[in-house]
Design a protein around this motif. Structure first.
Motif, PDB file in Angstrom:
ATOM      1  N   LEU A 137       0.838  -1.204   0.000  1.00  0.00           N
ATOM      2  CA  LEU A 137       0.000   0.000   0.000  1.00  0.00           C
ATOM      3  C   LEU A 137       0.870   1.249   0.000  1.00  0.00           C
ATOM      4  O   LEU A 137       0.554   2.243  -0.678  1.00  0.00           O
ATOM      5  CB  LEU A 137      -0.928  -0.005   1.213  1.00  0.00           C
ATOM      6  CG  LEU A 137      -2.126  -0.951   1.170  1.00  0.00           C
ATOM      7  CD1 LEU A 137      -2.999  -0.767   2.409  1.00  0.00           C
ATOM      8  CD2 LEU A 137      -2.971  -0.744  -0.087  1.00  0.00           C
ATOM      9  N   GLU A 138       1.969   1.224   0.737  1.00  0.00           N
ATOM     10  CA  GLU A 138       2.890   2.363   0.742  1.00  0.00           C
ATOM     11  C   GLU A 138       3.552   2.520  -0.624  1.00  0.00           C
ATOM     12  O   GLU A 138       3.741   3.634  -1.119  1.00  0.00           O
ATOM     13  CB  GLU A 138       3.945   2.171   1.837  1.00  0.00           C
ATOM     14  CG  GLU A 138       3.368   2.293   3.255  1.00  0.00           C
ATOM     15  CD  GLU A 138       4.377   1.910   4.328  1.00  0.00           C
ATOM     16  OE1 GLU A 138       5.400   1.267   3.984  1.00  0.00           O
ATOM     17  OE2 GLU A 138       4.134   2.233   5.514  1.00  0.00           O
ATOM     18  N   LEU A 139       3.882   1.385  -1.256  1.00  0.00           N
ATOM     19  CA  LEU A 139       4.520   1.406  -2.566  1.00  0.00           C
ATOM     20  C   LEU A 139       3.648   2.076  -3.618  1.00  0.00           C
ATOM     21  O   LEU A 139       4.148   2.811  -4.473  1.00  0.00           O
ATOM     22  CB  LEU A 139       4.851  -0.028  -3.008  1.00  0.00           C
ATOM     23  CG  LEU A 139       5.562  -0.195  -4.355  1.00  0.00           C
ATOM     24  CD1 LEU A 139       6.975   0.385  -4.296  1.00  0.00           C
ATOM     25  CD2 LEU A 139       5.619  -1.664  -4.760  1.00  0.00           C
ATOM     26  N   VAL A 140       2.326   1.846  -3.543  1.00  0.00           N
ATOM     27  CA  VAL A 140       1.418   2.437  -4.533  1.00  0.00           C
ATOM     28  C   VAL A 140       0.896   3.806  -4.108  1.00  0.00           C
ATOM     29  O   VAL A 140      -0.008   4.357  -4.718  1.00  0.00           O
ATOM     30  CB  VAL A 140       0.224   1.491  -4.853  1.00  0.00           C
ATOM     31  CG1 VAL A 140       0.729   0.198  -5.453  1.00  0.00           C
ATOM     32  CG2 VAL A 140      -0.632   1.226  -3.623  1.00  0.00           C
ATOM     33  N   GLY A 141       1.474   4.351  -3.042  1.00  0.00           N
ATOM     34  CA  GLY A 141       1.197   5.736  -2.682  1.00  0.00           C
ATOM     35  C   GLY A 141      -0.025   5.978  -1.828  1.00  0.00           C
ATOM     36  O   GLY A 141      -0.608   7.063  -1.883  1.00  0.00           O
ATOM     37  N   ILE A 142      -0.423   4.997  -1.034  1.00  0.00           N
ATOM     38  CA  ILE A 142      -1.559   5.199  -0.122  1.00  0.00           C
ATOM     39  C   ILE A 142      -1.012   5.564   1.258  1.00  0.00           C
ATOM     40  O   ILE A 142      -0.298   4.776   1.882  1.00  0.00           O
ATOM     41  CB  ILE A 142      -2.439   3.937  -0.044  1.00  0.00           C
ATOM     42  CG1 ILE A 142      -3.111   3.718  -1.398  1.00  0.00           C
ATOM     43  CG2 ILE A 142      -3.474   4.059   1.071  1.00  0.00           C
ATOM     44  CD1 ILE A 142      -4.060   2.552  -1.451  1.00  0.00           C
ATOM     45  N   PRO A 143      -1.324   6.776   1.746  1.00  0.00           N
ATOM     46  CA  PRO A 143      -0.818   7.198   3.061  1.00  0.00           C
ATOM     47  C   PRO A 143      -1.533   6.470   4.201  1.00  0.00           C
ATOM     48  O   PRO A 143      -2.621   5.922   4.026  1.00  0.00           O
ATOM     49  CB  PRO A 143      -1.124   8.698   3.088  1.00  0.00           C
ATOM     50  CG  PRO A 143      -2.282   8.861   2.157  1.00  0.00           C
ATOM     51  CD  PRO A 143      -2.127   7.811   1.091  1.00  0.00           C
ATOM     52  N   ASN A 144      -0.903   6.488   5.378  1.00  0.00           N
ATOM     53  CA  ASN A 144      -1.467   5.845   6.576  1.00  0.00           C
ATOM     54  C   ASN A 144      -1.851   4.391   6.306  1.00  0.00           C
ATOM     55  O   ASN A 144      -2.935   3.926   6.701  1.00  0.00           O
ATOM     56  CB  ASN A 144      -2.705   6.619   7.077  1.00  0.00           C
ATOM     57  CG  ASN A 144      -2.398   8.075   7.355  1.00  0.00           C
ATOM     58  OD1 ASN A 144      -1.363   8.408   7.930  1.00  0.00           O
ATOM     59  ND2 ASN A 144      -3.297   8.956   6.912  1.00  0.00           N
ATOM     60  N   ALA A 145      -0.961   3.673   5.624  1.00  0.00           N
ATOM     61  CA  ALA A 145      -1.274   2.306   5.198  1.00  0.00           C
ATOM     62  C   ALA A 145      -1.604   1.401   6.370  1.00  0.00           C
ATOM     63  O   ALA A 145      -2.450   0.505   6.256  1.00  0.00           O
ATOM     64  CB  ALA A 145      -0.089   1.735   4.413  1.00  0.00           C
TER      65      ALA A 145
END
Length: 357
Positions: A137-145
């Motif tokens: 999730l962090e890799l695809v740019g979603i914050p507060n994963a």
């Protein structure tokens, strides 16, 4: 370059009450490691059916791979059983579908949906799978994963849902990623973000991408090579420069002529006349001939072979025969080609970035 996938004479049909629809008719192409191959064409041209055949997702019945080979990792995927394909699907070849809301299970938390593939294909325990899901999730740019992994799909925006789908598709480090019009359901600013994300992820993962789209502007920004499909066949294939600066097939001319450009805002778009043929009874000769203002007599009688334009560029049109008359693209296409050369690229989606939540 290392050849990762080889498709030879792929032919797919569907049995219907009206007769047998010949959806894909002898498609040939290769995919190389680390490249992006775009497949473009009108709705019904066979783009999605071709890629679903690669994934073993043609429902039988009514669908049937009549002949052809899909060679990957020493195997012919067209001959594998469902059980054998299950080991490849999601692990070695993964797919991003058009609508993220229908791709995700609305009753499952996002984290569990990402962890499924990790547990099944990577044999991870739940603790390690959860850690990897957060990383994805962090890799695809979603914050507060760490927090968002506990949420459901309806708690994400359309752009964020598509990022989740991309995270799921990347979970098992696939060698090939198939993107079936992944930005069609998104607004134009979010489209740009998703396309930038995919280009960035490809550099990091070295995956090969097959990108399905009807939008040539998108193609210019993401692809290395382009295959143009019409009536179940590839009619032209080449590098992005080949297709945008030196197109040879009249159908490709039609697609380019119907593209809006930023520097020709007052110019009327040129529509391709007529409609695609009935693939229950495909026409004799070149299927595009009835819509082609440059059609020759032979187009109505005999199907053209793939003529070689260069080592990277091939097109199936009798206009390339040595005895054919010298026909140039229409002025509307020439103006667009000049515009591409002037700006250094073909027009793509709006590069302005928008916020997501």
């Amino acid at each position: 370059m290392e050849k990762l996938l080889e498709v030879k004479d792929l032919t797919v049909s569907f049995d219907t009450y009206g007769g047998k629809v010949q959806a894909v008719r002898g498609v040939n192409f290769d995919l190389y490691k680390g490249e992006t191959l775009a497949i473009v064409g009108e709705s019904g041209s066979g783009k999605s059916v071709t890629t679903k055949a690669l994934m073993g997702l043609i429902p039988s019945p009514p669908g049937n791979i009549e002949k052809g080979e899909i060679l990957f990792d020493g195997k012919n995927l067209a001959k594998l059983s469902e059980k054998e394909m299950t080991k490849i699907r999601g692990k070695d070849i993964s797919m991003i579908f058009q609508d993220p809301m229908t791709s995700l299970n609305p009753t499952m938390k996002i984290g569990n949906q990402i962890m499924e593939g990790l547990i099944k294909h990577q044999r991870m325990n739940r603790t390690d799978a959860k850690k990897r899901a957060i990383e994805l999730l962090e890799l695809v740019g979603i914050p507060n994963a760490q927090e968002r992994i506990k949420q459901y799909p309806h708690q994400f925006s359309g752009g964020m849902r598509q990022r989740v789908v991309i995270a799921i598709s990347l979970a098992c480090n696939p060698k090939i990623l198939i993107a079936d019009e992944p930005t069609t359901a998104l607004d134009v600013t979010i489209q740009a973000q998703i396309l930038d994300l995919m280009k960035d992820l490809q550099k990091k993962t070295e995956a090969s991408i097959i990108f399905i789209t009807h939008d040539l502007g998108v193609v210019a920004n993401v692809a290395d090579r382009v295959a143009v499909m019409y009536a179940g066949k590839i009619v032209e294939i080449g590098t992005v420069d080949d297709i945008f600066y030196n197109p040879k097939h009249p159908y490709t001319w039609g697609l380019l002529g119907s593209m809006p450009t930023l520097d020709n805002t007052e110019e009327e778009l040129v529509a391709i006349p007529g409609s695609p043929p009935d693939l229950i009874n495909p026409p004799k000769g070149d299927a595009f001939a009835p819509r082609n203002p440059y059609a020759l007599k032979i187009d109505l009688e005999q199907e053209p072979p793939m003529f070689k334009v260069s080592d990277t560029h091939y097109a199936a049109t009798w206009l390339l025969h040595e005895h054919a008359p010298d026909v140039e693209p229409p002025e509307s296409v020439k103006r667009r080609m000049k515009g591409f050369a002037k700006t250094g690229t073909a027009p793509g989606v709006d590069e302005k970035k928008g916020d997501e939540s």
